[in-house]
Write a protein that holds these residues in place. Structure first.
Motif, PDB file in Angstrom:
ATOM      1  N   LEU A  57       0.820  -1.172   0.063  1.00 21.70           N
ATOM      2  CA  LEU A  57       0.015   0.040  -0.095  1.00 21.70           C
ATOM      3  C   LEU A  57       0.752   1.180   0.015  1.00 21.70           C
ATOM      4  O   LEU A  57       0.305   2.243  -0.482  1.00 21.70           O
ATOM      5  CB  LEU A  57      -1.020  -0.032   1.020  1.00 21.70           C
ATOM      6  CG  LEU A  57      -1.879  -1.074   1.370  1.00 21.70           C
ATOM      7  CD1 LEU A  57      -2.832  -0.833   2.648  1.00 21.70           C
ATOM      8  CD2 LEU A  57      -3.012  -1.071   0.268  1.00 21.70           C
ATOM      9  N   PHE A  58       2.228   1.240   0.400  1.00 17.26           N
ATOM     10  CA  PHE A  58       2.971   2.258   0.560  1.00 17.26           C
ATOM     11  C   PHE A  58       3.915   2.393  -0.684  1.00 17.26           C
ATOM     12  O   PHE A  58       4.606   3.154  -0.825  1.00 17.26           O
ATOM     13  CB  PHE A  58       3.802   2.294   1.708  1.00 17.26           C
ATOM     14  CG  PHE A  58       2.946   2.106   3.188  1.00 17.26           C
ATOM     15  CD1 PHE A  58       2.943   3.545   3.691  1.00 17.26           C
ATOM     16  CD2 PHE A  58       2.538   1.070   3.572  1.00 17.26           C
ATOM     17  CE1 PHE A  58       2.065   3.462   4.793  1.00 17.26           C
ATOM     18  CE2 PHE A  58       1.934   1.085   4.889  1.00 17.26           C
ATOM     19  CZ  PHE A  58       1.656   2.293   5.461  1.00 17.26           C
ATOM     20  N   ILE A  59       3.686   1.346  -1.724  1.00 17.56           N
ATOM     21  CA  ILE A  59       4.504   1.541  -2.949  1.00 17.56           C
ATOM     22  C   ILE A  59       3.746   1.727  -4.135  1.00 17.56           C
ATOM     23  O   ILE A  59       3.902   2.468  -4.907  1.00 17.56           O
ATOM     24  CB  ILE A  59       5.211  -0.074  -2.969  1.00 17.56           C
ATOM     25  CG1 ILE A  59       6.030  -0.235  -1.930  1.00 17.56           C
ATOM     26  CG2 ILE A  59       5.751  -0.046  -4.303  1.00 17.56           C
ATOM     27  CD1 ILE A  59       6.516  -1.599  -1.865  1.00 17.56           C
ATOM     28  N   ILE A  60       2.389   1.037  -4.214  1.00 19.80           N
ATOM     29  CA  ILE A  60       1.552   1.286  -5.187  1.00 19.80           C
ATOM     30  C   ILE A  60       0.819   2.680  -5.306  1.00 19.80           C
ATOM     31  O   ILE A  60       0.305   3.280  -4.361  1.00 19.80           O
ATOM     32  CB  ILE A  60       0.362   0.280  -5.082  1.00 19.80           C
ATOM     33  CG1 ILE A  60       0.735  -0.988  -5.123  1.00 19.80           C
ATOM     34  CG2 ILE A  60      -0.566   0.650  -6.329  1.00 19.80           C
ATOM     35  CD1 ILE A  60      -0.188  -2.140  -4.969  1.00 19.80           C
ATOM     36  N   PRO A  61       1.178   3.604  -6.276  1.00 18.86           N
ATOM     37  CA  PRO A  61       0.486   4.913  -6.486  1.00 18.86           C
ATOM     38  C   PRO A  61      -1.043   4.975  -6.569  1.00 18.86           C
ATOM     39  O   PRO A  61      -1.386   3.802  -7.020  1.00 18.86           O
ATOM     40  CB  PRO A  61       0.915   5.331  -7.958  1.00 18.86           C
ATOM     41  CG  PRO A  61       1.274   4.101  -8.618  1.00 18.86           C
ATOM     42  CD  PRO A  61       1.622   3.079  -7.763  1.00 18.86           C
TER      43      PRO A  61
ATOM     44  N   GLN B 263      -2.767  11.993  -7.059  1.00 20.46           N
ATOM     45  CA  GLN B 263      -1.760  13.000  -7.252  1.00 20.46           C
ATOM     46  C   GLN B 263      -0.421  12.596  -7.432  1.00 20.46           C
ATOM     47  O   GLN B 263      -0.157  11.397  -7.233  1.00 20.46           O
ATOM     48  CB  GLN B 263      -1.904  13.964  -6.170  1.00 20.46           C
ATOM     49  CG  GLN B 263      -3.054  14.792  -5.490  1.00 20.46           C
ATOM     50  CD  GLN B 263      -2.769  15.531  -4.208  1.00 20.46           C
ATOM     51  OE1 GLN B 263      -1.578  15.493  -3.682  1.00 20.46           O
ATOM     52  NE2 GLN B 263      -3.968  16.110  -3.801  1.00 20.46           N
ATOM     53  N   GLU B 264       0.399  13.362  -8.250  1.00 19.11           N
ATOM     54  CA  GLU B 264       1.659  12.800  -8.437  1.00 19.11           C
ATOM     55  C   GLU B 264       2.563  12.455  -7.501  1.00 19.11           C
ATOM     56  O   GLU B 264       2.642  13.200  -6.724  1.00 19.11           O
ATOM     57  CB  GLU B 264       2.318  13.557  -9.444  1.00 19.11           C
ATOM     58  CG  GLU B 264       3.477  13.167 -10.212  1.00 19.11           C
ATOM     59  CD  GLU B 264       4.146  14.083 -11.383  1.00 19.11           C
ATOM     60  OE1 GLU B 264       5.510  13.724 -11.725  1.00 19.11           O
ATOM     61  OE2 GLU B 264       3.467  15.089 -11.586  1.00 19.11           O
TER      62      GLU B 264
END
Length: 535
Positions: free
Chosen positions: A355-359, A363-364
Protein backbone atom coordinates in the motif's frame (compact mmCIF):
# COMPACT_ATOMS: atom_id res chain seq x y z
CA UNK A 1 10.40 55.27 59.89
CA UNK A 2 9.90 55.19 63.62
CA UNK A 3 6.28 54.26 63.05
CA UNK A 4 7.27 51.45 60.79
CA UNK A 5 9.84 50.29 63.31
CA UNK A 6 7.28 50.26 66.14
CA UNK A 7 4.84 48.24 64.06
CA UNK A 8 7.47 45.68 63.17
CA UNK A 9 8.51 45.40 66.81
CA UNK A 10 4.97 44.79 68.07
CA UNK A 11 5.16 41.40 69.83
CA UNK A 12 1.43 40.77 69.26
CA UNK A 13 1.79 40.96 65.50
CA UNK A 14 1.84 37.46 63.84
CA UNK A 15 5.08 36.56 62.11
CA UNK A 16 3.12 35.63 58.93
CA UNK A 17 0.02 37.31 57.53
CA UNK A 18 -3.16 35.61 58.67
CA UNK A 19 -4.64 35.37 55.20
CA UNK A 20 -1.47 33.58 54.00
CA UNK A 21 -1.82 30.90 56.68
CA UNK A 22 -5.48 30.43 55.80
CA UNK A 23 -4.59 30.08 52.13
CA UNK A 24 -1.89 27.57 52.96
CA UNK A 25 -4.29 25.56 55.10
CA UNK A 26 -6.85 25.53 52.31
CA UNK A 27 -4.15 24.62 49.79
CA UNK A 28 -3.03 21.71 52.00
CA UNK A 29 -6.58 20.40 52.37
CA UNK A 30 -7.25 20.67 48.63
CA UNK A 31 -3.96 18.89 47.85
CA UNK A 32 -4.83 16.13 50.32
CA UNK A 33 -8.30 15.82 48.82
CA UNK A 34 -6.89 15.58 45.30
CA UNK A 35 -4.56 12.78 46.43
CA UNK A 36 -7.21 10.76 48.29
CA UNK A 37 -9.25 9.88 45.21
CA UNK A 38 -10.66 6.44 44.36
CA UNK A 39 -8.40 6.28 41.33
CA UNK A 40 -5.25 6.91 43.38
CA UNK A 41 -6.34 4.36 45.97
CA UNK A 42 -6.61 1.73 43.23
CA UNK A 43 -3.17 2.75 41.94
CA UNK A 44 -1.69 2.12 45.40
CA UNK A 45 -3.73 -1.06 45.89
CA UNK A 46 -1.94 -2.74 42.97
CA UNK A 47 1.60 -2.75 44.44
CA UNK A 48 0.15 -3.21 47.97
CA UNK A 49 -1.64 -6.41 46.95
CA UNK A 50 1.53 -7.54 45.20
CA UNK A 51 3.56 -6.96 48.39
CA UNK A 52 1.01 -8.83 50.57
CA UNK A 53 1.18 -11.89 48.31
CA UNK A 54 4.99 -11.81 48.28
CA UNK A 55 5.13 -11.60 52.09
CA UNK A 56 2.36 -13.95 53.21
CA UNK A 57 1.70 -16.47 50.40
CA UNK A 58 3.86 -19.58 50.33
CA UNK A 59 3.76 -22.17 47.53
CA UNK A 60 5.42 -25.56 47.41
CA UNK A 61 6.81 -24.53 44.04
CA UNK A 62 9.68 -22.16 43.24
CA UNK A 63 9.80 -18.62 44.58
CA UNK A 64 9.15 -17.24 41.09
CA UNK A 65 5.70 -18.86 41.03
CA UNK A 66 4.67 -16.78 44.05
CA UNK A 67 6.18 -13.67 42.47
CA UNK A 68 4.27 -14.34 39.27
CA UNK A 69 0.99 -14.56 41.19
CA UNK A 70 1.81 -11.25 42.91
CA UNK A 71 2.55 -9.54 39.60
CA UNK A 72 -0.66 -10.97 38.11
CA UNK A 73 -2.68 -9.50 40.99
CA UNK A 74 -1.04 -6.10 40.44
CA UNK A 75 -1.56 -6.04 36.66
CA UNK A 76 -5.13 -7.38 36.68
CA UNK A 77 -6.22 -4.98 39.41
CA UNK A 78 -5.00 -2.06 37.31
CA UNK A 79 -6.63 -3.55 34.21
CA UNK A 80 -10.00 -4.13 35.85
CA UNK A 81 -10.18 -0.74 37.60
CA UNK A 82 -8.40 1.16 34.79
CA UNK A 83 -6.66 3.15 37.53
CA UNK A 84 -3.77 3.50 35.07
CA UNK A 85 -4.57 3.71 31.34
CA UNK A 86 -4.85 0.18 29.96
CA UNK A 87 -2.05 0.58 27.36
CA UNK A 88 0.33 1.75 30.11
CA UNK A 89 -0.67 -1.15 32.36
CA UNK A 90 -0.07 -3.46 29.39
CA UNK A 91 3.56 -2.33 29.32
CA UNK A 92 4.12 -3.03 33.03
CA UNK A 93 5.37 -6.65 32.51
CA UNK A 94 8.36 -5.09 30.73
CA UNK A 95 9.67 -3.84 34.10
CA UNK A 96 7.82 -6.05 36.61
CA UNK A 97 9.00 -9.41 35.25
CA UNK A 98 12.74 -8.56 35.34
CA UNK A 99 12.43 -6.87 38.77
CA UNK A 100 10.70 -9.92 40.30
CA UNK A 101 13.07 -12.42 38.66
CA UNK A 102 10.40 -13.96 36.42
CA UNK A 103 11.95 -13.32 32.99
CA UNK A 104 14.76 -11.36 31.45
CA UNK A 105 14.05 -8.02 29.78
CA UNK A 106 14.82 -9.45 26.32
CA UNK A 107 12.49 -12.42 26.83
CA UNK A 108 9.58 -10.19 27.90
CA UNK A 109 10.15 -7.70 25.08
CA UNK A 110 10.06 -10.52 22.51
CA UNK A 111 6.42 -11.19 23.46
CA UNK A 112 5.44 -7.73 22.26
CA UNK A 113 6.50 -8.35 18.66
CA UNK A 114 5.93 -11.83 17.32
CA UNK A 115 4.14 -13.15 14.23
CA UNK A 116 0.69 -12.64 15.76
CA UNK A 117 1.42 -8.98 16.49
CA UNK A 118 2.69 -8.59 12.91
CA UNK A 119 -0.60 -10.10 11.72
CA UNK A 120 -2.50 -7.46 13.69
CA UNK A 121 -0.36 -4.57 12.46
CA UNK A 122 -0.73 -5.49 8.81
CA UNK A 123 -4.47 -6.10 8.99
CA UNK A 124 -5.05 -2.81 10.84
CA UNK A 125 -3.17 -0.87 8.16
CA UNK A 126 -5.30 -2.51 5.46
CA UNK A 127 -8.45 -1.72 7.44
CA UNK A 128 -7.40 1.93 7.62
CA UNK A 129 -6.98 1.94 3.84
CA UNK A 130 -10.49 0.53 3.39
CA UNK A 131 -11.85 3.23 5.70
CA UNK A 132 -9.84 6.03 4.03
CA UNK A 133 -11.20 5.24 0.57
CA UNK A 134 -14.77 4.77 1.86
CA UNK A 135 -14.95 1.24 0.46
CA UNK A 136 -17.08 0.09 3.40
CA UNK A 137 -19.83 2.59 2.49
CA UNK A 138 -19.95 1.36 -1.09
CA UNK A 139 -20.14 -2.23 0.15
CA UNK A 140 -22.92 -1.41 2.63
CA UNK A 141 -25.03 0.44 0.04
CA UNK A 142 -24.66 -2.39 -2.46
CA UNK A 143 -25.67 -4.98 0.12
CA UNK A 144 -28.61 -2.89 1.31
CA UNK A 145 -29.74 -2.36 -2.28
CA UNK A 146 -29.49 -6.10 -2.90
CA UNK A 147 -31.49 -7.07 0.20
CA UNK A 148 -33.97 -4.19 0.25
CA UNK A 149 -36.65 -5.98 -1.75
CA UNK A 150 -39.40 -4.48 -3.83
CA UNK A 151 -41.72 -3.92 -2.03
CA UNK A 152 -39.62 -3.45 1.11
CA UNK A 153 -39.05 -6.61 3.14
CA UNK A 154 -37.83 -5.55 6.65
CA UNK A 155 -36.44 -8.97 7.72
CA UNK A 156 -34.55 -9.25 4.43
CA UNK A 157 -33.19 -5.69 4.76
CA UNK A 158 -32.14 -6.42 8.35
CA UNK A 159 -30.38 -9.56 7.11
CA UNK A 160 -28.47 -7.50 4.55
CA UNK A 161 -27.32 -4.88 7.09
CA UNK A 162 -26.27 -7.52 9.62
CA UNK A 163 -24.53 -9.68 7.01
CA UNK A 164 -22.56 -6.70 5.69
CA UNK A 165 -21.45 -5.76 9.21
CA UNK A 166 -20.43 -9.34 10.00
CA UNK A 167 -18.46 -9.59 6.74
CA UNK A 168 -16.62 -6.30 7.39
CA UNK A 169 -15.88 -7.40 10.97
CA UNK A 170 -14.26 -10.60 9.71
CA UNK A 171 -11.32 -8.61 8.35
CA UNK A 172 -10.92 -5.82 10.87
CA UNK A 173 -11.37 -5.26 14.60
CA UNK A 174 -14.94 -5.46 15.96
CA UNK A 175 -14.91 -1.90 17.26
CA UNK A 176 -13.61 -0.52 13.96
CA UNK A 177 -16.28 -2.46 12.07
CA UNK A 178 -19.05 -1.19 14.37
CA UNK A 179 -17.82 2.40 14.10
CA UNK A 180 -17.64 2.16 10.31
CA UNK A 181 -21.03 0.51 9.84
CA UNK A 182 -23.04 2.46 12.41
CA UNK A 183 -23.00 5.71 10.34
CA UNK A 184 -24.14 3.69 7.32
CA UNK A 185 -26.97 2.17 9.35
CA UNK A 186 -27.90 5.56 10.78
CA UNK A 187 -27.98 6.93 7.24
CA UNK A 188 -30.70 4.38 6.49
CA UNK A 189 -32.59 5.09 9.72
CA UNK A 190 -32.50 8.85 9.16
CA UNK A 191 -35.04 8.34 6.41
CA UNK A 192 -37.62 7.38 9.04
CA UNK A 193 -39.54 9.99 11.10
CA UNK A 194 -38.59 10.63 14.74
CA UNK A 195 -40.30 12.12 17.77
CA UNK A 196 -43.74 11.62 19.24
CA UNK A 197 -46.46 10.00 17.22
CA UNK A 198 -44.06 7.76 15.29
CA UNK A 199 -45.56 4.30 14.75
CA UNK A 200 -44.14 1.69 17.12
CA UNK A 201 -43.25 -0.54 14.17
CA UNK A 202 -40.70 2.05 12.98
CA UNK A 203 -39.15 2.43 16.44
CA UNK A 204 -38.80 -1.32 16.79
CA UNK A 205 -37.15 -1.68 13.39
CA UNK A 206 -34.66 1.07 14.28
CA UNK A 207 -33.80 -0.83 17.45
CA UNK A 208 -33.32 -4.02 15.45
CA UNK A 209 -30.91 -2.33 13.05
CA UNK A 210 -28.72 -0.84 15.82
CA UNK A 211 -28.70 -4.11 17.80
CA UNK A 212 -27.98 -6.00 14.59
CA UNK A 213 -24.92 -3.87 13.82
CA UNK A 214 -23.26 -4.17 17.25
CA UNK A 215 -23.95 -7.89 17.65
CA UNK A 216 -23.08 -8.75 14.04
CA UNK A 217 -19.75 -6.99 14.49
CA UNK A 218 -19.03 -9.24 17.49
CA UNK A 219 -20.20 -12.42 15.74
CA UNK A 220 -18.35 -11.68 12.51
CA UNK A 221 -15.15 -11.08 14.46
CA UNK A 222 -15.35 -14.55 15.98
CA UNK A 223 -14.95 -16.22 12.58
CA UNK A 224 -11.39 -15.06 11.78
CA UNK A 225 -8.17 -14.41 13.68
CA UNK A 226 -8.10 -10.76 12.59
CA UNK A 227 -11.65 -10.03 13.70
CA UNK A 228 -10.89 -9.62 17.37
CA UNK A 229 -7.95 -9.51 19.75
CA UNK A 230 -9.38 -12.40 21.79
CA UNK A 231 -8.72 -14.93 19.02
CA UNK A 232 -5.17 -13.63 18.66
CA UNK A 233 -4.55 -13.96 22.40
CA UNK A 234 -5.74 -17.57 22.21
CA UNK A 235 -3.38 -18.30 19.30
CA UNK A 236 -0.47 -16.61 21.05
CA UNK A 237 -1.01 -18.50 24.31
CA UNK A 238 -1.32 -21.82 22.48
CA UNK A 239 1.98 -21.10 20.74
CA UNK A 240 3.60 -20.10 24.05
CA UNK A 241 2.45 -23.12 26.07
CA UNK A 242 2.79 -25.69 23.27
CA UNK A 243 5.67 -24.49 21.05
CA UNK A 244 6.14 -27.89 19.41
CA UNK A 245 2.45 -28.37 18.63
CA UNK A 246 0.98 -27.34 15.29
CA UNK A 247 0.17 -23.61 15.50
CA UNK A 248 -3.37 -22.40 14.93
CA UNK A 249 -3.20 -20.78 11.50
CA UNK A 250 -5.67 -18.36 9.96
CA UNK A 251 -7.25 -21.12 7.86
CA UNK A 252 -7.44 -23.57 10.79
CA UNK A 253 -9.37 -21.10 12.90
CA UNK A 254 -11.58 -20.12 9.96
CA UNK A 255 -12.72 -23.71 9.39
CA UNK A 256 -14.07 -23.77 12.95
CA UNK A 257 -14.92 -20.14 13.63
CA UNK A 258 -16.83 -19.48 10.43
CA UNK A 259 -19.42 -22.29 10.82
CA UNK A 260 -19.88 -21.33 14.47
CA UNK A 261 -20.35 -17.66 13.56
CA UNK A 262 -22.84 -18.51 10.79
CA UNK A 263 -25.00 -20.54 13.19
CA UNK A 264 -24.94 -17.81 15.84
CA UNK A 265 -25.58 -15.15 13.19
CA UNK A 266 -28.84 -16.78 12.11
CA UNK A 267 -29.86 -17.09 15.77
CA UNK A 268 -29.30 -13.32 16.07
CA UNK A 269 -31.32 -12.62 12.94
CA UNK A 270 -34.15 -14.87 14.14
CA UNK A 271 -34.24 -13.20 17.59
CA UNK A 272 -34.30 -9.70 16.06
CA UNK A 273 -37.05 -10.64 13.60
CA UNK A 274 -39.10 -12.26 16.38
CA UNK A 275 -38.92 -9.27 18.73
CA UNK A 276 -38.69 -6.29 16.40
CA UNK A 277 -40.04 -7.10 12.91
CA UNK A 278 -43.77 -7.67 13.15
CA UNK A 279 -46.03 -8.71 10.31
CA UNK A 280 -47.09 -5.83 8.15
CA UNK A 281 -44.08 -3.71 9.10
CA UNK A 282 -43.05 -3.59 5.45
CA UNK A 283 -46.06 -1.42 4.53
CA UNK A 284 -45.21 1.16 7.23
CA UNK A 285 -41.53 1.30 6.28
CA UNK A 286 -41.94 1.30 2.49
CA UNK A 287 -43.06 4.92 2.50
CA UNK A 288 -39.64 6.06 3.72
CA UNK A 289 -37.17 3.64 2.10
CA UNK A 290 -37.11 2.31 -1.43
CA UNK A 291 -34.63 0.97 -3.94
CA UNK A 292 -34.69 4.10 -6.08
CA UNK A 293 -33.24 6.21 -3.26
CA UNK A 294 -30.49 3.67 -2.58
CA UNK A 295 -29.72 3.56 -6.30
CA UNK A 296 -29.34 7.35 -6.36
CA UNK A 297 -26.86 7.22 -3.45
CA UNK A 298 -24.86 4.54 -5.23
CA UNK A 299 -24.80 6.65 -8.39
CA UNK A 300 -23.50 9.60 -6.37
CA UNK A 301 -20.49 7.53 -5.33
CA UNK A 302 -19.64 7.06 -9.00
CA UNK A 303 -17.54 4.24 -10.46
CA UNK A 304 -14.75 2.73 -8.39
CA UNK A 305 -11.50 4.68 -8.70
CA UNK A 306 -8.12 3.05 -9.33
CA UNK A 307 -7.16 3.45 -5.65
CA UNK A 308 -10.27 1.63 -4.42
CA UNK A 309 -9.73 -1.23 -6.87
CA UNK A 310 -6.11 -1.61 -5.81
CA UNK A 311 -6.94 -1.62 -2.08
CA UNK A 312 -9.56 -4.30 -2.70
CA UNK A 313 -7.10 -6.27 -4.82
CA UNK A 314 -4.42 -6.15 -2.11
CA UNK A 315 -6.98 -7.13 0.55
CA UNK A 316 -8.20 -10.04 -1.61
CA UNK A 317 -4.64 -11.22 -2.19
CA UNK A 318 -4.00 -11.15 1.56
CA UNK A 319 -7.09 -13.27 2.27
CA UNK A 320 -5.97 -15.81 -0.33
CA UNK A 321 -2.48 -15.93 1.22
CA UNK A 322 -3.94 -16.40 4.70
CA UNK A 323 -6.20 -19.22 3.55
CA UNK A 324 -3.54 -21.08 1.53
CA UNK A 325 -0.41 -20.83 3.71
CA UNK A 326 -1.23 -24.15 5.35
CA UNK A 327 -4.15 -26.14 3.92
CA UNK A 328 -4.02 -29.82 4.97
CA UNK A 329 -1.37 -32.45 5.66
CA UNK A 330 -1.95 -33.91 2.21
CA UNK A 331 -2.18 -30.54 0.41
CA UNK A 332 0.59 -28.29 1.73
CA UNK A 333 0.21 -24.57 1.23
CA UNK A 334 2.70 -21.98 0.03
CA UNK A 335 4.28 -21.87 3.48
CA UNK A 336 6.18 -25.10 2.69
CA UNK A 337 8.17 -23.20 0.04
CA UNK A 338 9.86 -21.35 2.90
CA UNK A 339 10.29 -24.39 5.17
CA UNK A 340 7.71 -23.09 7.64
CA UNK A 341 9.61 -19.86 8.28
CA UNK A 342 6.78 -17.66 6.95
CA UNK A 343 3.67 -17.02 9.05
CA UNK A 344 0.33 -15.26 8.69
CA UNK A 345 2.01 -12.09 9.96
CA UNK A 346 4.55 -12.34 7.14
CA UNK A 347 1.78 -12.15 4.54
CA UNK A 348 -0.06 -9.43 6.46
CA UNK A 349 2.91 -7.05 6.67
CA UNK A 350 4.00 -7.81 3.10
CA UNK A 351 0.60 -6.87 1.69
CA UNK A 352 0.39 -3.80 3.91
CA UNK A 353 3.80 -2.71 2.59
CA UNK A 354 2.43 -2.77 -0.96
CA UNK A 355 0.00 0.00 0.00
CA UNK A 356 2.98 2.32 0.57
CA UNK A 357 4.45 1.44 -2.85
CA UNK A 358 1.48 1.38 -5.26
CA UNK A 359 0.48 4.89 -6.51
CA UNK A 360 -3.12 5.99 -6.03
CA UNK A 361 -3.20 7.92 -9.35
CA UNK A 362 -4.87 10.88 -7.68
CA UNK A 363 -1.84 13.10 -7.22
CA UNK A 364 1.60 12.63 -8.71
CA UNK A 365 3.90 10.74 -6.36
CA UNK A 366 1.12 9.92 -3.87
CA UNK A 367 0.75 6.30 -2.79
CA UNK A 368 -2.30 4.36 -1.63
CA UNK A 369 -1.21 4.92 1.98
CA UNK A 370 1.26 7.12 3.81
CA UNK A 371 2.33 6.99 7.44
CA UNK A 372 0.21 10.02 8.38
CA UNK A 373 -2.90 7.94 7.62
CA UNK A 374 -1.62 5.31 10.08
CA UNK A 375 -1.73 7.60 13.10
CA UNK A 376 -5.04 5.97 14.07
CA UNK A 377 -3.41 2.56 14.53
CA UNK A 378 -4.83 1.10 17.80
CA UNK A 379 -1.58 0.72 19.70
CA UNK A 380 -3.61 0.06 22.85
CA UNK A 381 -4.84 -3.23 21.37
CA UNK A 382 -1.35 -4.17 20.18
CA UNK A 383 0.19 -3.51 23.62
CA UNK A 384 -2.60 -5.46 25.33
CA UNK A 385 -1.94 -8.44 23.06
CA UNK A 386 1.77 -8.25 23.86
CA UNK A 387 1.02 -8.17 27.59
CA UNK A 388 -1.22 -11.22 27.22
CA UNK A 389 1.53 -13.18 25.48
CA UNK A 390 4.11 -12.09 28.09
CA UNK A 391 1.82 -13.15 30.95
CA UNK A 392 1.17 -16.54 29.34
CA UNK A 393 4.91 -17.14 29.00
CA UNK A 394 5.52 -15.92 32.56
CA UNK A 395 2.88 -18.22 34.06
CA UNK A 396 4.48 -21.17 32.27
CA UNK A 397 8.15 -20.47 32.97
CA UNK A 398 7.72 -19.26 36.56
CA UNK A 399 6.22 -22.55 37.75
CA UNK A 400 2.83 -20.99 38.57
CA UNK A 401 1.20 -23.21 35.95
CA UNK A 402 2.35 -26.34 37.81
CA UNK A 403 1.08 -24.95 41.13
CA UNK A 404 -2.35 -24.24 39.61
CA UNK A 405 -2.46 -27.68 38.04
CA UNK A 406 -1.78 -29.40 41.37
CA UNK A 407 -4.64 -27.49 43.02
CA UNK A 408 -7.18 -28.59 40.42
CA UNK A 409 -6.91 -32.37 40.77
CA UNK A 410 -10.54 -32.59 41.97
CA UNK A 411 -11.73 -31.75 38.41
CA UNK A 412 -10.28 -34.95 36.98
CA UNK A 413 -13.59 -36.83 37.25
CA UNK A 414 -15.84 -34.04 35.92
CA UNK A 415 -17.34 -34.87 32.47
CA UNK A 416 -16.51 -32.49 29.63
CA UNK A 417 -20.15 -31.76 28.78
CA UNK A 418 -20.54 -30.37 32.30
CA UNK A 419 -17.33 -28.34 32.49
CA UNK A 420 -17.47 -26.75 29.00
CA UNK A 421 -20.75 -24.83 29.55
CA UNK A 422 -19.48 -23.79 33.00
CA UNK A 423 -16.28 -22.41 31.47
CA UNK A 424 -18.28 -20.54 28.86
CA UNK A 425 -20.68 -19.17 31.50
CA UNK A 426 -17.87 -17.93 33.78
CA UNK A 427 -16.17 -16.26 30.82
CA UNK A 428 -19.47 -14.65 29.72
CA UNK A 429 -20.12 -13.22 33.19
CA UNK A 430 -16.62 -11.78 33.68
CA UNK A 431 -16.55 -10.19 30.23
CA UNK A 432 -19.60 -8.05 30.99
CA UNK A 433 -17.56 -6.13 33.56
CA UNK A 434 -14.05 -6.20 32.07
CA UNK A 435 -12.71 -6.00 28.55
CA UNK A 436 -12.89 -9.11 26.36
CA UNK A 437 -9.11 -9.19 26.00
CA UNK A 438 -8.51 -8.86 29.75
CA UNK A 439 -10.97 -11.67 30.48
CA UNK A 440 -9.22 -13.95 27.98
CA UNK A 441 -5.76 -13.14 29.32
CA UNK A 442 -6.93 -13.91 32.86
CA UNK A 443 -8.77 -17.16 32.13
CA UNK A 444 -6.78 -19.01 29.46
CA UNK A 445 -3.73 -19.97 31.58
CA UNK A 446 -6.11 -21.33 34.23
CA UNK A 447 -8.14 -23.26 31.63
CA UNK A 448 -4.98 -24.88 30.29
CA UNK A 449 -4.23 -26.25 33.74
CA UNK A 450 -7.82 -27.43 34.24
CA UNK A 451 -7.71 -29.26 30.91
CA UNK A 452 -4.47 -31.01 31.79
CA UNK A 453 -5.87 -31.97 35.20
CA UNK A 454 -8.91 -33.48 33.45
CA UNK A 455 -6.61 -35.19 30.89
CA UNK A 456 -8.36 -33.60 27.92
CA UNK A 457 -6.99 -31.52 25.07
CA UNK A 458 -6.51 -27.90 26.29
CA UNK A 459 -8.25 -26.41 23.25
CA UNK A 460 -11.48 -28.11 24.35
CA UNK A 461 -11.59 -25.54 27.17
CA UNK A 462 -9.48 -22.72 25.72
CA UNK A 463 -11.73 -22.20 22.70
CA UNK A 464 -15.02 -22.04 24.69
CA UNK A 465 -13.31 -19.74 27.22
CA UNK A 466 -12.01 -17.39 24.52
CA UNK A 467 -15.20 -17.29 22.46
CA UNK A 468 -17.31 -16.98 25.61
CA UNK A 469 -15.29 -13.87 26.49
CA UNK A 470 -16.72 -12.29 23.33
CA UNK A 471 -20.34 -12.78 24.46
CA UNK A 472 -20.53 -9.33 26.08
CA UNK A 473 -24.09 -8.80 24.92
CA UNK A 474 -25.98 -7.58 28.01
CA UNK A 475 -24.53 -4.22 29.08
CA UNK A 476 -23.45 -1.09 27.17
CA UNK A 477 -20.13 -1.16 29.04
CA UNK A 478 -19.36 -4.73 27.96
CA UNK A 479 -17.42 -3.62 24.88
CA UNK A 480 -16.81 -0.36 22.96
CA UNK A 481 -19.03 -1.70 20.15
CA UNK A 482 -21.97 -1.72 22.57
CA UNK A 483 -21.22 1.88 23.50
CA UNK A 484 -21.27 2.84 19.81
CA UNK A 485 -24.79 1.45 19.50
CA UNK A 486 -26.05 2.73 22.85
CA UNK A 487 -25.04 6.32 22.12
CA UNK A 488 -27.34 6.41 19.06
CA UNK A 489 -30.31 6.73 21.45
CA UNK A 490 -32.30 4.03 19.66
CA UNK A 491 -31.73 1.22 22.18
CA UNK A 492 -31.99 0.78 25.93
CA UNK A 493 -30.44 -1.73 28.33
CA UNK A 494 -33.65 -3.78 28.32
CA UNK A 495 -33.30 -4.18 24.54
CA UNK A 496 -29.76 -5.46 24.96
CA UNK A 497 -30.82 -7.94 27.66
CA UNK A 498 -33.83 -9.12 25.65
CA UNK A 499 -31.64 -9.83 22.62
CA UNK A 500 -28.33 -10.66 24.30
CA UNK A 501 -29.56 -13.29 26.73
CA UNK A 502 -30.88 -15.67 24.03
CA UNK A 503 -27.64 -15.09 22.12
CA UNK A 504 -25.56 -16.09 25.15
CA UNK A 505 -27.61 -19.24 25.72
CA UNK A 506 -27.49 -20.21 22.03
CA UNK A 507 -23.77 -19.48 21.77
CA UNK A 508 -22.99 -21.63 24.82
CA UNK A 509 -25.06 -24.53 23.45
CA UNK A 510 -23.50 -24.32 19.97
CA UNK A 511 -19.96 -24.21 21.40
CA UNK A 512 -20.61 -27.18 23.70
CA UNK A 513 -21.79 -29.25 20.74
CA UNK A 514 -19.27 -28.08 18.12
CA UNK A 515 -16.06 -28.46 20.12
CA UNK A 516 -16.18 -32.28 20.55
CA UNK A 517 -17.36 -32.71 16.93
CA UNK A 518 -16.15 -30.11 14.42
CA UNK A 519 -13.46 -28.94 16.85
CA UNK A 520 -12.08 -32.47 17.17
CA UNK A 521 -11.66 -32.61 13.39
CA UNK A 522 -10.26 -29.09 12.87
CA UNK A 523 -8.00 -28.81 15.92
CA UNK A 524 -7.21 -32.51 16.36
CA UNK A 525 -8.45 -32.56 19.95
CA UNK A 526 -8.99 -36.31 20.22
CA UNK A 527 -5.96 -36.71 22.45
CA UNK A 528 -4.29 -35.03 25.39
CA UNK A 529 -1.69 -32.27 24.95
CA UNK A 530 1.11 -31.56 27.37
CA UNK A 531 3.28 -28.44 27.24
CA UNK A 532 5.85 -28.60 24.49
CA UNK A 533 4.53 -31.70 22.72
CA UNK A 534 1.57 -33.06 20.83
CA UNK A 535 -0.54 -35.95 22.07
Amino acid sequence: MNGDHSISDDPRRPLLPLHDSIQRSQSFHSSLKSLLTTNNLFILLGPLLCAIICLFVDFDGPKTSRNMLAVLAWVFLWWITEAVPMPVTSMSPLFLFPLFGISSADAVAASYMDDVIALVLGSFILALAVEHYNIHRRLALNMTFLFCGDPLNPPLLLLGICATTAFVSMWMHNVAAAMMMMPVAMGILQRFPTGRGVPDVINRFCRAVVLGVIYSAAIGGMSTLTGTGVNLILVGMWKSYFPEADPISFSTWFFFGFPFAVLLFFVLWGVLCFFYCSKGSGNALSAYLDKDQLKRELDLLGPMAFAEKMVLAVFSMLIVLWMTRSITDDIPGWGTLFNGRAGDGTASVMMATLLFIIPNKKQEGEKLMDWNKCKKLPWNVILLLGAGFAIAEGVRTSGLADVLSASLVFLEQVPYLAIAPAVCLISEIITEFTSNNSTTTLLLPLLIQIAQTMHIHPLLLMVPGAIGAQFSFLLPTGTPSNVVGFTTGHIEIKDMIKTGLPLKIAGTAILTLLMPTLGAYVFGTNGQAQPGKLP
